[in-house]
Design a protein around this motif. Sequence first.
Motif, PDB file in Angstrom:
ATOM      1  N   ALA A 199       1.009  -1.347   0.217  1.00  0.00           N
ATOM      2  CA  ALA A 199       0.032   0.043   0.020  1.00  0.00           C
ATOM      3  C   ALA A 199       0.906   1.351   0.035  1.00  0.00           C
ATOM      4  CB  ALA A 199      -0.881   0.136   1.111  1.00  0.00           C
ATOM      5  N   LEU A 200       1.842   1.310   0.781  1.00  0.00           N
ATOM      6  CA  LEU A 200       2.886   2.602   0.844  1.00  0.00           C
ATOM      7  C   LEU A 200       4.133   2.321   0.343  1.00  0.00           C
ATOM      8  CD1 LEU A 200       1.501   3.089   4.551  1.00  0.00           C
ATOM      9  CD2 LEU A 200       0.623   4.082   2.632  1.00  0.00           C
ATOM     10  N   GLY A 201       4.636   1.363  -0.091  1.00  0.00           N
ATOM     11  CA  GLY A 201       5.987   0.910  -0.453  1.00  0.00           C
ATOM     12  C   GLY A 201       6.894   0.763   0.853  1.00  0.00           C
TER      13      GLY A 201
ATOM     14  N   GLY B   3      -3.709  -3.995  -0.434  1.00  0.00           N
ATOM     15  CA  GLY B   3      -2.775  -2.922  -0.166  1.00  0.00           C
ATOM     16  C   GLY B   3      -2.493  -2.387  -1.699  1.00  0.00           C
ATOM     17  N   GLY B   4      -2.410  -2.932  -2.987  1.00  0.00           N
ATOM     18  CA  GLY B   4      -1.983  -2.536  -4.138  1.00  0.00           C
ATOM     19  C   GLY B   4      -3.225  -1.611  -4.597  1.00  0.00           C
ATOM     20  N   ALA B   5      -4.628  -2.025  -4.191  1.00  0.00           N
ATOM     21  CA  ALA B   5      -5.601  -1.060  -4.591  1.00  0.00           C
ATOM     22  C   ALA B   5      -5.450   0.173  -4.112  1.00  0.00           C
ATOM     23  CB  ALA B   5      -6.988  -1.707  -4.005  1.00  0.00           C
ATOM     24  N   LEU B   6      -5.060   0.246  -2.671  1.00  0.00           N
ATOM     25  CA  LEU B   6      -4.951   1.495  -2.078  1.00  0.00           C
ATOM     26  C   LEU B   6      -3.569   2.476  -2.122  1.00  0.00           C
ATOM     27  CD1 LEU B   6      -6.122   0.120   1.414  1.00  0.00           C
ATOM     28  CD2 LEU B   6      -7.424   1.537  -0.348  1.00  0.00           C
ATOM     29  N   ARG B   7      -2.816   1.765  -3.174  1.00  0.00           N
ATOM     30  CA  ARG B   7      -1.616   2.599  -3.433  1.00  0.00           C
ATOM     31  C   ARG B   7      -1.472   3.782  -3.573  1.00  0.00           C
ATOM     32  NH1 ARG B   7       3.385   0.230  -3.346  1.00  0.00           N
ATOM     33  NH2 ARG B   7       5.118   1.235  -4.775  1.00  0.00           N
TER      34      ARG B   7
END
Length: 954
Positions: A351-353, A385-389
């Motif tokens: 989500a945040l890297g 997490g990827g969707a909220l990136r």
Amino acid sequence: MEVLSRVGDSCLSAIFDLLSEKLKEYLSNQLWDSKEEIHAHMESWMTLLPKITALLQHAEENQVANKFVKSYLDDLRDLAYDMEDILEEFVIDAKESKVGPSKRQRIISGVKNFFSSNKAKPNQEINSMVMDLSSRSQKIEYGMRSLGLTNLALKLEDRSHKVAAKRLPESSLLEDKVWGRDREKDAILQRLLKDGGSLEQDFVIPIVGMGGLGKTTLARLIYNDEKLKGKFDLKAWVCVSDEFDVAQITRTIFEHVTGKSCDSDFGLLQEKLRGELSGHKFLLVLDDVWNKEYGQWDVLKRPFMSGALGSKIIVTTRNKDVGMMMRGDDGVYNLALLQDDACLPLFTRHALGKENFDAHPNLQDVGEKLVKRCKRLPLALKTLGGALRVKLGRDEWEIVLNSDIWSSSEDKILPALRLSYNHLPSHLKRCFAYCALFPQDYEFKEKELVLLWMAEGLLQQQSHGKKQMEEEIGHQYFHELFLRSLFQQSSTNKSWFVMHDLINDLAVHVAGKIFCNLERSMGDEKLEKARHLSFTPHEYEISERFTILDKLKHLRTFLPLLGDKTCLYLSKRILHEFLPTLNRLRVLSLHHYKIRELPESFQNLKHIRYIDFSYTSIKCIPESVGSLLFLQTMLLCGCGGLSKLPMTIGNLIDLHHLDITDTSSLKEMPSGIGNLKNLVTLSKFIVGKTSGMMTRLSDLKNLSQLQGRLSIEDLQNVLAIQDAREANLDKIHGLEKLVLKWTTSNNDLERTTSNSDLEQTTSNNDLEQTTSDNDRDELVLKMQVLSCLKPHSNLKSLKISCYGGENFPPWVCDPSLFLNLSSMKLNHCERCTLLPSLGLLTVLKELIIEGMDSIEAIGSEFYGRHGSFPSLAELVFRNMPKWKEWTSSAESAGEFPCLHRLVIENCPKLLGQLPSNLSSLKEKFKKKSEMNQDACKKKLEYSLLKAVAFIYGL
């Protein structure tokens, strides 16, 4: 009160969103003869479409139920596709008018013109289609009003205008770590490194767990672990899936182990595999096994028993019974859900890297609640997490947290995965839904999928900013889906990709009935509603399998997905009767089918964008293909019998990709190739013998968009230096690999025949002088041609073959030009007496020199002043019959500092010292030679304490 139903076809809103953009474009460009009545209908569509789009997006996001709205969804879907089809009819009209009847008649002489059928179509038919669509759209709007949806639609439409589209940030994030599985990973590695005991005692290592737990991820990281490097003689990875085909699994293992295909019957195949494995220590991964029948496993494992002690098989499966059947209860690794302390860093990394909330403390409490909602399942954590990136606002995260989907139980899709889809931008929703055509475990290439998206019109230019090529947009979309963990790299080949089974289920769910895989949808009464069809080919395709095509008149995609069979046969009825009637097709693939010719009726496929006839037996492309004005991609790779491209190919001004790799029978190309200014892929360009109808080298000047690999062949046909100058190769920025090839002619034989005719009237001296002058003129021309073919500095690989000059132009060894060149091959340049100063090329890593018949010595000229081949890792010399001496450069100290591999093959006269500083070579291989062994021994006496030479035939 919520009034919108759960949307069965969740990509509908994305479809209408795209349709709105296209309609806006068509209205602004006035692509048809202005008729007030038609224009008024189009304007009314333009007003209605945004409302429908907004409502559908609301339905997808909120997932609330109302059965009355559900009945409208099929009508909406068909309306969207039919509207787009009618819009394209107007575009076809516009394209026809640009080509013009006189030009068509001149170029397609004798062929029934595609456009004539459209001109014969009464205007009333077009009008009738528009009226019908308007009537259907009015019914949709009336239904919206009766359900009280109009006001809601206006509010939602207004809200949608305020939401800015966001691009996913670039990242190099790859699957380089497995979270919360260190204990299992270390334990399995320890077992793999253990050699003791019998072959069967610790032979199979099963990893068991439910879908989404990370079984394949764990197995992949173990398979590639540095600790195993050099520990196994042979390694292979096989995705088994639910169809446990012993013969196919055996064949796949054999191909991985040997790098060769095998068409033998099963018994012989097993014997061959047994022989390959005999005495070797191997590591095999059988991924995603479902079969519980011991008998099949017993047959499969027979060749494995010939392996050496320490050989291992890792098996991933969702079923514990499978693991116990293969190994017994004591050796099974049962993966549990992740521990809480591993869930949060996995989620935040996607989500945040980062592995924590330090940079975004305002999101921590919401993020922790979302992590709990994922119920410790790795796949759910990654995809959510990827969707909220790209959503870094707290309110956006709270919307996801409070969604009704978490409490929904109406389908089997994991709520976290469903939310990941819902929060995709609309352009990614369309592209992801298209992947419903792929069956589970189907592996695909990035470029393959991007070209299919492009053909289906799923790639949109941004309304602001610099205009991009469609292919660039497609690769961006692909990268975004990959970063969201909806795609993952294949375990067998990093250039291929695959979707997790649960992600594949999600794609099928959201795509609804418009995307259909034939095997998955057999018996479905709504199959006839499909607009896109894929299937796994049978070796012999009979017409009965495709009778459904009679009902699919609006089908857009006909896509066989190649399995294990590479030689396929297609019923003539399918080719000549079924397919030509599908005049809405955008994508047509017949790759690997043994078809020899195309029916002229293929000219009716006027909407076609993508044709794949690769590896067919087709001999020529009919002239009528030149009338398919929407065509963007034509793949003819591996068509060994193809000898002719259509003279009308110059009409295809939208063509982006023409792949004619491995078409050995194709000896000429029509001059119209030079008109195709949008070409991105042109694997081969053949210079014609005559001007006019065939290509000239100067035709390349218009093809500045080319990318990838280009082979320019038959350069001996260039008769004027001006043609070479006008080619402007240095303006083609996208080329990475370039081949410049002259074809060896029978000049000597021709001159001998000519000489015999002239003997009675011409003296021998005069004849020799004439021949010498002609040779000199030819030699000068070849050198001038090559001088003019300097490529762009972006080039990474260069091959020059059968060049007839005595030396090379300066650009061949220009270090200021070749800032990216890592590979060069000089092949059969038989008149060259000196090699260029390639030691000056600072990034060159691979150099192959072969068939240089006139080279007798290699010395300082090869290195250049202060040149030392600073990056060269592989150097190959082959078939140089006159080469006698190789000396080091007096000016260059420490040449070849990175050389790892040296090959000298069939250079029988080479004597004396080889370069002394070869300490970086890593292996030693020596093959006996037919020449004097003492001489051979002397040649190997050079710094071989640390060095290695691959020397063949010295």
